[in-house]
Design a protein around this motif. Structure first.
Motif, mmCIF file in Angstrom:
data_model
loop_
_atom_site.group_PDB
_atom_site.id
_atom_site.type_symbol
_atom_site.label_atom_id
_atom_site.label_comp_id
_atom_site.label_asym_id
_atom_site.label_seq_id
_atom_site.Cartn_x
_atom_site.Cartn_y
_atom_site.Cartn_z
ATOM 1 N N ARG A 248 -1.923 -71.058 -58.414
ATOM 2 C CA ARG A 248 -1.418 -70.057 -59.174
ATOM 3 C C ARG A 248 -2.469 -69.987 -60.221
ATOM 4 O O ARG A 248 -2.985 -70.729 -60.900
ATOM 5 N N GLN A 252 -6.977 -64.346 -61.539
ATOM 6 C CA GLN A 252 -7.669 -64.149 -60.572
ATOM 7 C C GLN A 252 -6.778 -63.981 -59.128
ATOM 8 O O GLN A 252 -7.310 -63.367 -58.039
ATOM 9 N N ILE A 253 -5.826 -64.626 -58.839
ATOM 10 C CA ILE A 253 -5.257 -64.742 -57.866
ATOM 11 C C ILE A 253 -3.826 -63.736 -57.694
ATOM 12 O O ILE A 253 -3.150 -64.014 -58.685
ATOM 13 N N GLN A 254 -3.712 -62.748 -56.749
ATOM 14 C CA GLN A 254 -2.387 -61.957 -56.949
ATOM 15 C C GLN A 254 -1.228 -62.707 -56.184
ATOM 16 O O GLN A 254 -1.406 -63.293 -55.160
ATOM 17 N N GLY A 256 1.492 -63.927 -54.071
ATOM 18 C CA GLY A 256 2.018 -63.571 -52.926
ATOM 19 C C GLY A 256 0.966 -63.628 -51.954
ATOM 20 O O GLY A 256 1.326 -63.517 -50.655
ATOM 21 N N THR A 257 -0.201 -63.785 -52.267
ATOM 22 C CA THR A 257 -1.264 -63.485 -51.208
ATOM 23 C C THR A 257 -1.383 -64.866 -50.356
ATOM 24 O O THR A 257 -1.120 -66.043 -51.037
ATOM 25 N N GLN A 258 -1.919 -64.666 -49.228
ATOM 26 C CA GLN A 258 -2.564 -65.863 -48.627
ATOM 27 C C GLN A 258 -3.842 -65.720 -47.950
ATOM 28 O O GLN A 258 -4.440 -64.927 -47.844
ATOM 29 N N ASP A 259 -4.364 -66.955 -47.631
ATOM 30 C CA ASP A 259 -5.699 -67.111 -47.176
ATOM 31 C C ASP A 259 -5.734 -68.146 -46.155
ATOM 32 O O ASP A 259 -5.242 -69.268 -46.113
ATOM 33 N N HIS A 260 -6.392 -67.951 -44.911
ATOM 34 C CA HIS A 260 -6.068 -68.620 -43.813
ATOM 35 C C HIS A 260 -7.721 -69.346 -43.388
ATOM 36 O O HIS A 260 -7.943 -70.165 -42.275
ATOM 37 N N LYS A 296 -10.592 -65.898 -55.287
ATOM 38 C CA LYS A 296 -10.611 -64.652 -55.873
ATOM 39 C C LYS A 296 -10.779 -63.441 -54.402
ATOM 40 O O LYS A 296 -11.258 -62.586 -54.775
ATOM 41 N N GLY A 297 -10.223 -64.017 -53.296
ATOM 42 C CA GLY A 297 -10.153 -63.036 -52.262
ATOM 43 C C GLY A 297 -11.263 -62.805 -51.714
ATOM 44 O O GLY A 297 -11.601 -61.607 -50.744
ATOM 45 N N GLN A 298 -12.258 -63.735 -51.651
ATOM 46 C CA GLN A 298 -13.700 -63.646 -51.167
ATOM 47 C C GLN A 298 -13.863 -64.739 -49.966
ATOM 48 O O GLN A 298 -13.181 -65.676 -49.886
#
Length: 409
Positions: A248, A252-254, A256-260, A296-298
């Motif tokens: 959390r 920077q982090i929205q 409910g987002t996930q990253d695999h 950061k979603g990158q």
């Protein structure tokens, strides 16, 4: 980007084991040397030297100075216990001193010296109280790093009375609910201090569910602690290694987002270094890759081909993207079939396509031998180089590394 205000690393159970000790031991000063106030609360379990009344006679001087603990490894403040809660001595440590003396003997799975007032059932709440109190004393003007290594849900499984029976899954489920509540209190403390926006909170664990949790009984009630993954703690299969990883960081982090993308807990050191704006030396964190871009979603930028991990017996596995090579015939751990239970004539190793077969049910080791050979060559290269990332070769801790433990190669 504005400087990261703080990091609260909340660990559900102990985290830095095996290869992680090599990467992290002596490197906790990275946040401290970059202007962060640092604290650790919880179980250390990385080794410390107790003072002795008579040197070499293993008789502890409870009033002496402890060497090699958290405050000697880069933390400004420490409160906790020397190892897991089922390992004596049963006494709190603050900074480099015991809190009182052990004047009696108690047994929380193992028998040993104990402080008269020390009760295992109170430790989880005590750690939460200490973490909350520490955070309450922080301000936006001073960045801080806090590592909270909870004793739960490791054995002894001892939910406090107000949590007993809450989960309807037995003592382990109750203990896990209490653990979640303790973490929630720490998160609430960050929010109440007005520090939530630019504070990174990470919650994770170091291994899958232990058989001490009575997994079969929980599954009979519809709860599967390893979900769709095979095995549990100590095994080489993903049920022993794939763990929750929750972050959390509102700035920077929205939610409910996930990253695999594939990461490993050894990546924490490189991530922390990048977050505080410093670079690791060539001989530090040889297997660590920063996952800060993922927060950061990158895409994560990595020079590492694969991730090495082991079962409790030291059997190797090597994960590269969707492929996983296991240098064991069975679980390599506590789940059947164990190595001596695998039928004669079975493949000498295992290979799985994890996206299509997360439960590791179909062994493809012999169907595409060129893939297994490629993964093995990469693993052998990493071992030879003493690192899995780019950089100068490093010496391994030992030259007696045996990749194949169940078969001769």
């Amino acid at each position: 980007m504005k400087r990261l205000q703080s990091t609260v690393l909340t660990i559900n159970g102990y985290v830095f084991t095996g290869e992680s000790i090599k990467s992290f031991n002596n490197k906790w000063d990275i946040p401290k040397s970059n202007g962060y106030r640092t604290a650790m609360i919880g179980k250390w379990h990385l080794g410390m030297s107790f003072p002795e009344k008579d040197k070499g006679k293993n008789n502890v001087n409870w009033k002496g100075r402890i060497e090699g603990g958290p405050t000697d490894r880069g933390f400004d403040y420490y409160f906790g216990i020397s190892a897991s809660l089922d390992m004596p001595p049963y006494i709190y440590v603050e900074n480099n001193k015991f809190v009182g003396e052990c004047t009696t003997t108690k047994a929380f799975n193992r028998k040993g010296p104990a402080h008269e007032d020390f009760e295992a059932v109170n430790v989880l709440d005590e750690f939460a109280d200490r973490a909350v109190a520490y955070i309450q004393n922080q301000t936006a003007e001073q960045p801080f790093f806090t590592y909270v290594a909870l004793n739960s849900p490791h054995t002894p499984i001892l939910p406090s009375p107000q949590w007993q029976g809450k989960s309807e899954l037995g003592a382990y489920g109750d203990f896990q609910m209490q653990t979640d509540a303790a973490i929630g209190r720490i998160v609430d403390a960050v929010d109440a201090a007005g520090l939530s926006d630019n504070t990174l909170i990470i919650v994770s664990s170091d291994n899958g569910c232990s058989k001490a949790a009575k997994i079969t009984a929980m599954e009979a009630k519809g709860h599967f602690p390893s979900a769709q993954f095979r095995g549990s703690k100590a095994d080489i299969w993903d049920g022993g290694h794939r763990v929750p990883f929750i972050a959390r960081w509102p700035r920077q982090i929205q939610a409910g987002t996930q990253d695999h993308q594939l990461i490993c807990l050894t990546d924490l050191i490189a991530t922390c270094a990048e977050a505080v704006g410093t670079e690791l030396s060539a001989d530090t964190g040889e297997d660590s890759v920063s996952f800060l871009p993922a927060l950061k979603g990158q895409p994560i930028l990595s020079t590492r081909d694969g991730v090495v991990h082991h079962s409790i017996s030291g059997h190797f596995a090597y994960r590269v993207g969707n492929w996983k090579l296991v240098l064991a015939k069975g679980s390599g751990g506590w789940t059947s079939p164990k190595e001596d239970e695998v039928p004669n004539g079975s493949p000498q190793a295992q290979r799985y396509e994890m996206n299509d077969d997360p439960g590791e049910t179909t062994n493809l080791y012999e169907s595409r031998p060129e893939i297994a050979a490629r993964l093995l060559a990469q693993l052998e290269s990493d071992v030879k180089r003493g690192r899995s990332t780019s950089g100068p070769d490093q010496a391994n801790d030992t030259d007696k590394i045996r990749l194949w433990k169940s078969t001769k190669r």
